[in-house]
Design a protein around this motif. Structure first.
Motif: not given
Length: 247
Positions: A97-109, A136-143
């Protein structure tokens, strides 16, 4: 479900798939290709999976993120010792994982709960946030999650450590790794690519390409050296804490 603190294979195939974030069909496919060891067969001929299966699936997922084909993943896994523990597999995944690009994803609770294998509490979410595994995001059920860190964060949820200790440990890791990276960068900049080499190499695209090439060669060696040194240091500390039985 898997009982915290044990290594018993108690996950059904459905629970394993949910924890790994894949489908049951994917688990069965990997099993037929030999990427996963067979489950332990319990009453009524029901297969049960353990932490090693979950860690192996996480490693496969990380290898896929790097664009490796299924055949390449098979070759990679075939070279690993067959009796690797959950922690050994997690270490392999961390290095990949240390060689992978930083690619944030979104997920639900709900998706997070499935990955954790239980309904997460607000304290659990706070712990994952403190580890930079999610935001956390503005939506409490999404991160927003960092897939490279989430697997580690979920494993730490059942470890009986206070939140303040987690924050302190995280700060210690960041401080010392940044310090090591800074000092090593200075060392290679001053000693390996010092003024004389700069003068000889001139400037322009060639010089920049040479620096990138040097960095590409040195980075994996430095990371491997750091991991080995840290493992040995931890063994030394554990021996001092527990005695020779630490191994």
């Amino acid at each position: 479900m898997t009982t915290p603190g044990t290594e018993e294979p108690t996950l059904t195939v459905d629970e394993l798939a949910a924890r790994a974030g894949v489908t049951v069909r994917t688990v069965r496919f990997y099993s037929t290709r030999g990427l996963l060891p067979p489950p332990a067969i319990g009453p009524r001929r029901v297969g049960h999976y353990g932490p090693e299966h979950l860690s192996r699936l996480a490693l496969i997922e990380q290898l896929q993120r790097h664009g490796m084909t299924l055949s390449a993943i098979e070759r990679y896994l075939s070279q690993l010792p067959p009796d690797l523990s959950e922690d050994d597999l997690a270490l392999h995944r961390a290095l990949v994982a240390s060689w992978g690009p930083d690619a944030p994803e979104e997920t639900t609770r709900e998706q997070l709960d499935r990955r954790a294998g239980r309904e997460l509490t607000e304290e659990d979410i706070d712990r994952l946030t403190a580890l930079d595994a999610l935001e956390r995001t503005d939506d409490p059920d999404r991160f927003r999650i960092d897939p490279k860190v989430l697997h580690l964060g979920l494993r730490l949820l059942d470890v009986p450590i206070e939140m303040e200790t987690i924050r302190t440990a995280h700060a210690v890791v960041l401080e010392h790794t940044r310090s090591a990276a800074r000092e090593l960068s200075r060392l290679f900049r001053d000693e390996v690519w010092g003024p004389e080499r700069d003068h000889e190499s001139g400037s322009g695209p060639e010089r920049m390409q040479a620096k990138k090439s040097l960095s590409a060669h040195m980075q994996p060696l430095v990371v491997e050296a750091l991991v080995i040194a840290f493992q040995r240091s931890m063994k030394h500390e554990l021996r001092a804490w527990y005695g020779q039985d630490a191994d």
